[in-house]
Design an enzyme around this catalytic site. Structure first.
Site, PDB file in Angstrom:
ATOM      1  N   GLN A  91       0.849  -1.186   0.000  1.00  0.00           N
ATOM      2  CA  GLN A  91       0.000   0.000   0.000  1.00  0.00           C
ATOM      3  C   GLN A  91       0.889   1.243   0.000  1.00  0.00           C
ATOM      4  O   GLN A  91       1.659   1.462   0.931  1.00  0.00           O
ATOM      5  CB  GLN A  91      -0.895  -0.010   1.237  1.00  0.00           C
ATOM      6  CG  GLN A  91      -1.786   1.210   1.381  1.00  0.00           C
ATOM      7  CD  GLN A  91      -2.378   1.292   2.776  1.00  0.00           C
ATOM      8  OE1 GLN A  91      -1.769   0.844   3.742  1.00  0.00           O
ATOM      9  NE2 GLN A  91      -3.560   1.864   2.901  1.00  0.00           N
ATOM     10  N   TYR A 122       0.851   4.798   0.404  1.00  0.00           N
ATOM     11  CA  TYR A 122       0.116   5.962   0.895  1.00  0.00           C
ATOM     12  C   TYR A 122       1.056   6.993   1.531  1.00  0.00           C
ATOM     13  O   TYR A 122       1.272   8.074   1.012  1.00  0.00           O
ATOM     14  CB  TYR A 122      -0.923   5.516   1.932  1.00  0.00           C
ATOM     15  CG  TYR A 122      -2.277   5.169   1.377  1.00  0.00           C
ATOM     16  CD1 TYR A 122      -2.451   4.735   0.069  1.00  0.00           C
ATOM     17  CD2 TYR A 122      -3.406   5.231   2.180  1.00  0.00           C
ATOM     18  CE1 TYR A 122      -3.693   4.398  -0.426  1.00  0.00           C
ATOM     19  CE2 TYR A 122      -4.661   4.906   1.697  1.00  0.00           C
ATOM     20  CZ  TYR A 122      -4.809   4.493   0.399  1.00  0.00           C
ATOM     21  OH  TYR A 122      -6.048   4.172  -0.077  1.00  0.00           O
ATOM     22  N   SER A 123       1.611   6.654   2.693  1.00  0.00           N
ATOM     23  CA  SER A 123       2.365   7.619   3.504  1.00  0.00           C
ATOM     24  C   SER A 123       3.585   8.154   2.778  1.00  0.00           C
ATOM     25  O   SER A 123       4.244   7.441   2.013  1.00  0.00           O
ATOM     26  CB  SER A 123       2.808   6.972   4.819  1.00  0.00           C
ATOM     27  OG  SER A 123       1.702   6.655   5.624  1.00  0.00           O
ATOM     28  N   SER A 167       4.950  -1.334   4.028  1.00  0.00           N
ATOM     29  CA  SER A 167       5.187  -2.715   4.455  1.00  0.00           C
ATOM     30  C   SER A 167       5.339  -3.647   3.257  1.00  0.00           C
ATOM     31  O   SER A 167       4.543  -3.598   2.309  1.00  0.00           O
ATOM     32  CB  SER A 167       4.020  -3.207   5.323  1.00  0.00           C
ATOM     33  OG  SER A 167       3.902  -2.435   6.497  1.00  0.00           O
ATOM     34  N   GLU A 194      -8.838  -1.594   5.152  1.00  0.00           N
ATOM     35  CA  GLU A 194      -7.629  -1.831   5.934  1.00  0.00           C
ATOM     36  C   GLU A 194      -7.960  -1.933   7.418  1.00  0.00           C
ATOM     37  O   GLU A 194      -7.502  -2.848   8.113  1.00  0.00           O
ATOM     38  CB  GLU A 194      -6.626  -0.696   5.699  1.00  0.00           C
ATOM     39  CG  GLU A 194      -5.360  -0.819   6.513  1.00  0.00           C
ATOM     40  CD  GLU A 194      -4.390   0.328   6.270  1.00  0.00           C
ATOM     41  OE1 GLU A 194      -3.215   0.186   6.631  1.00  0.00           O
ATOM     42  OE2 GLU A 194      -4.811   1.375   5.737  1.00  0.00           O
ATOM     43  N   SER A 233      -3.475   6.344  12.725  1.00  0.00           N
ATOM     44  CA  SER A 233      -3.190   6.381  14.158  1.00  0.00           C
ATOM     45  C   SER A 233      -4.474   6.258  14.980  1.00  0.00           C
ATOM     46  O   SER A 233      -5.589   6.482  14.496  1.00  0.00           O
ATOM     47  CB  SER A 233      -2.472   7.682  14.520  1.00  0.00           C
ATOM     48  OG  SER A 233      -3.368   8.788  14.428  1.00  0.00           O
TER      49      SER A 233
END
Length: 409
Positions: free
Chosen positions: A126, A128-129, A161, A244, A366
């Site tokens: 994924q 994203y960040s 990851s 997710e 978070s």
């Protein structure tokens, strides 16, 4: 559902539970002789697929089992306590990318990517960040620009990851900087072996290299590898994040320590007679049962046609809270030397659980983000009054700084 149909459904679920427990009881003997961690993970998923225990609620024509969400909730419940660590490698593909592609992607992408994700042929990550866009995901700066035959991707992602093993990635990128930040994003399927993709593993406190930095330098993406609408990627991103959070709440991703294993550890350390320890074990047990109840509630909602919504945040929040409860018990009462091990020794499962627990509160958004979602969308509390929803992205300061109200005016 008639009485006969109900009885048949119950018998089917009983058979599924038996097959699931038998699979997880025996998979260790298949994986133990395999030293390479990536090969172990791919072997695990292939065996899971062959046993008919992945893609439970995915239509048969895409390689799934075609069962209802209650069947999926049952397998999820068993997975929470019985699945080996290798299961986390495939959390993104079957747990996040597949349901998003099935719901929002073109038929060509469904036909091409769903089955390989389920059967273990392709590992997904994924994307994203970014270094300046974590919790503020809509502030991301990775750009995708049109070319004659598709798109060109440039930018950087981080904390990705399994990117070093991944064959495919699902990536959110900016395609229009002249509109507000939530309205200029597009979701893409990205081949991770394409020219211009560079992956750099990050060593974690556990000693593993699960996370990665990913760099895109002129990466070409086929025109038909858009999920959803061009410049309409934010709703797709939200849908994937809900999948997710639901997947994490159901036991996907990092595996929090199961109650039975934790109770076994406490007994082995001679601490089971301590009333304080017993009370904390009860807290872990209750937390895991609550996470399972939320997962089953979501399964019932899906069967009724309801979207996941913010309730998906609840299961994820329970999982992270419960993981930290278990970790605290491991570290403070049962395994005080667990954060240190000699370089030549094997790190055991308790050391990993203890060191990895802090990440449970971050993956999938978070804990603060989950609480905000629940507060705003379930309890109806007001949103943060400061907003840049009408300001073009290129006029914002992004990353580690935030535009002031005076600059926005």
């Amino acid at each position: 559902m008639t009485t006969t149909e109900s009885s048949a459904h119950t018998a089917s679920l009983d058979d599924l539970a038996h097959r699931s427990r038998a699979f997880f009881a025996g998979i260790g003997s298949v994986l133990d002789p395999i030293p390479d961690p990536e090969l172990r993970a791919r072997t695990y998923q292939r065996e899971l697929f062959a046993a008919g225990l992945t893609g439970i609620d995915v239509p048969v024509e895409y390689g799934g089992q075609g069962l209802d969400h209650m069947a999926k909730a049952l397998v999820d419940r068993i997975t929470r306590t019985d699945a080996p660590p290798e299961s986390s490698t495939f959390a993104v593909g079957p747990g996040m990318a597949v349901p998003t592609i099935l719901e929002l992607a073109a038929e060509s992408l469904r036909q091409r990517y769903v089955r390989p994700a389920l059967e273990g042929t392709e590992i997904w990550c994924q994307l994203y960040s970014e270094p300046g866009a974590g919790s503020d995901l809509a502030g991301l700066q990775t750009r995708a620009t049109r070319t004659e035959d598709g798109w060109e991707l440039n930018g950087q992602k981080v904390w990705t990851s399994h990117a070093h093993w991944a064959d495919m990635g699902i990536c959110l990128a900016r395609t229009n900087p002249d509109v507000p930040k939530h309205r200029g994003l597009t979701m893409f399927v990205v081949p991770m072996r394409a020219p211009g993709v560079t992956v750099r593993p990050i060593t974690q406190i556990t000693g593993d290299q699960e996370f990665n930095e990913v760099f895109f330098d002129g990466v070409r993406i086929p025109a038909d590898h858009v999920v959803g609408e061009v410049d309409g990627g934010w709703p797709v991103a939200v849908a994937l994040m809900q999948n997710e959070r639901s997947s994490i709440g159901a036991g996907g991703g990092r595996q929090a320590v199961g109650y039975l294993r934790l109770a076994e550890l406490v007994r082995s350390r001679g601490a089971s007679a301590d009333p304080a320890v017993r009370e904390r074990l009860v807290d872990v047990f209750v937390g895991q049962r609550l996470a399972g109840a939320v997962d089953e509630y979501l399964a019932e909602s899906r069967d009724g046609g309801a979207p996941l919504g913010a309730v998906a945040s609840l299961g994820k929040l329970w999982r992270s809270d419960n993981g930290r409860l278990a970790s605290d018990l491991i570290g403070e009462l049962a395994y005080r030397d667990g954060t240190a091990w000699d370089g030549g020794d094997d790190r055991d499962e308790w050391t990993y659980a203890l060191l990895d627990a802090c990440a449970l509160a971050l993956g999938g958004g978070s804990d603060d983000i989950q609480r905000n979602a629940l507060a705003e969308q379930v309890l109806g509390l007001p949103r943060d009054p400061f907003s840049v929803s009408n300001v073009p992205f290129r006029e914002l300061r992004v990353g580690n700084t935030r535009s002031t109200p005076e600059e926005i005016r």
